[in-house]
Enzyme design. Structure first.
Site, mmCIF file in Angstrom:
data_model
loop_
_atom_site.group_PDB
_atom_site.id
_atom_site.type_symbol
_atom_site.label_atom_id
_atom_site.label_comp_id
_atom_site.label_asym_id
_atom_site.label_seq_id
_atom_site.Cartn_x
_atom_site.Cartn_y
_atom_site.Cartn_z
ATOM 1 N N VAL A 103 0.842 -1.195 0.000
ATOM 2 C CA VAL A 103 0.000 0.000 0.000
ATOM 3 C C VAL A 103 0.876 1.243 0.000
ATOM 4 O O VAL A 103 1.725 1.417 0.889
ATOM 5 C CB VAL A 103 -0.944 0.026 1.215
ATOM 6 C CG1 VAL A 103 -1.827 1.273 1.164
ATOM 7 C CG2 VAL A 103 -1.793 -1.239 1.258
ATOM 8 N N LYS A 104 0.673 2.106 -0.983
ATOM 9 C CA LYS A 104 1.463 3.333 -1.076
ATOM 10 C C LYS A 104 0.824 4.425 -0.207
ATOM 11 O O LYS A 104 -0.339 4.760 -0.375
ATOM 12 C CB LYS A 104 1.547 3.804 -2.531
ATOM 13 C CG LYS A 104 2.338 2.865 -3.418
ATOM 14 C CD LYS A 104 2.403 3.357 -4.848
ATOM 15 C CE LYS A 104 3.429 4.454 -5.014
ATOM 16 N NZ LYS A 104 3.622 4.793 -6.465
ATOM 17 N N ILE A 105 1.636 4.938 0.704
ATOM 18 C CA ILE A 105 1.229 6.041 1.575
ATOM 19 C C ILE A 105 2.168 7.218 1.302
ATOM 20 O O ILE A 105 3.388 7.063 1.389
ATOM 21 C CB ILE A 105 1.345 5.655 3.069
ATOM 22 C CG1 ILE A 105 0.528 4.386 3.387
ATOM 23 C CG2 ILE A 105 0.923 6.828 3.958
ATOM 24 C CD1 ILE A 105 -0.958 4.583 3.405
#
Length: 249
Positions: A103-105
């Site tokens: 998951v890209k944050i």
């Protein structure tokens, strides 16, 4: 006519000698599946901007379709909320879509508020993350502290955008690698490269991963090409195009 003599040949690069992992960066299914067939592709990344350019209208449907087609390689999918609560909700949902999901944050929201507390919480709970849009060594330091002891994670430093400002990204990337040494659960991504040479630069400094768009990856066929032959090809191209244009003087 006397032919020009070439200078001594420099070391010829080779794709086969690369240790850096290449992740294809894009949001177009046909192109992603084409890259899946390449033995040098180790993973995939995408982002909302690439999805928008590709005409994606249903984020979840597109993501699940790609994950069904590419179930083994790591794939990074980005949240798009602009507050911790929204990012957390989206991150937890995206993480359920596949074991290969990262998951890209973003390192901050649009208000410049750091996301490190969220990163720490998600990572400690086992969510694999790709913390993105970093451009300074201090950002790398803070993010790694948040990721310490957590799930496997990527730290994406946008070297290409750093270069766009007239700064040499190599010192930042090398310092980032030093900062990350005490954090074995993290890998450094050289993000947003601007040219094929960046792959070999990333490899030379020991960067773990580089994300590369398909247009740059298409140039891999040129790696190691004889420069005198390439020079001749270029001369022929100019000549042929002048002929096709029927230029007259």
């Amino acid at each position: 006519m006397r032919m020009l003599q070439g200078s001594p040949k420099s070391a010829v690069p080779s794709v086969g000698s690369l240790k850096v992992k290449i992740f294809a960066d894009g949001a177009e299914k046909t192109g992603m599946l084409a890259m899946l067939e390449k033995p040098y592709i180790s993973g995939f990344t995408t982002n909302p901007t690439l999805m928008r350019k590709s005409g994606i209208e249903d984020y979840e449907a597109f993501a699940k379709d790609i994950l069904a087609a590419i179930p083994e390689h790591p794939i990074s999918l980005e949240v798009f909320a602009d507050d911790d609560a929204g990012m957390e909700r989206q991150a937890r949902r995206i993480a359920t879509w596949g074991r290969n999901v990262y998951v890209k944050i973003p390192v901050t929201n649009t208000k410049r508020e750091a996301t490190t507390s969220l990163v720490r919480r998600l990572s400690n709970e086992g969510v694999k993350l790709n913390v993105t849009a970093l451009m300074t060594v201090e950002q790398v330091r803070l993010v790694c502290e948040a990721l310490a002891g957590g799930a496997g994670a990527y730290v994406s430093v946008f070297a290409g955008r750093v270069a766009d400002t007239g700064r040499d990204p190599l010192p930042i990337m090398m310092q980032s690698l030093e900062v990350m040494k005490p954090y074995p659960n993290t890998e450094l991504i050289w993000a947003s490269p601007r040219e094929l040479l960046n792959i070999f630069q990333a490899d030379a400094i020991g960067c773990h991963i580089i994300t590369v768009t398909n247009d740059v990856l298409a140039k891999l066929s040129l790696v190691g090409k004889d420069l005198e032959e390439y020079s001749l090809d270029t001369v022929k191209m100019f000549h042929d195009d002048a002929q096709k244009a029927n230029f007259q003087l």
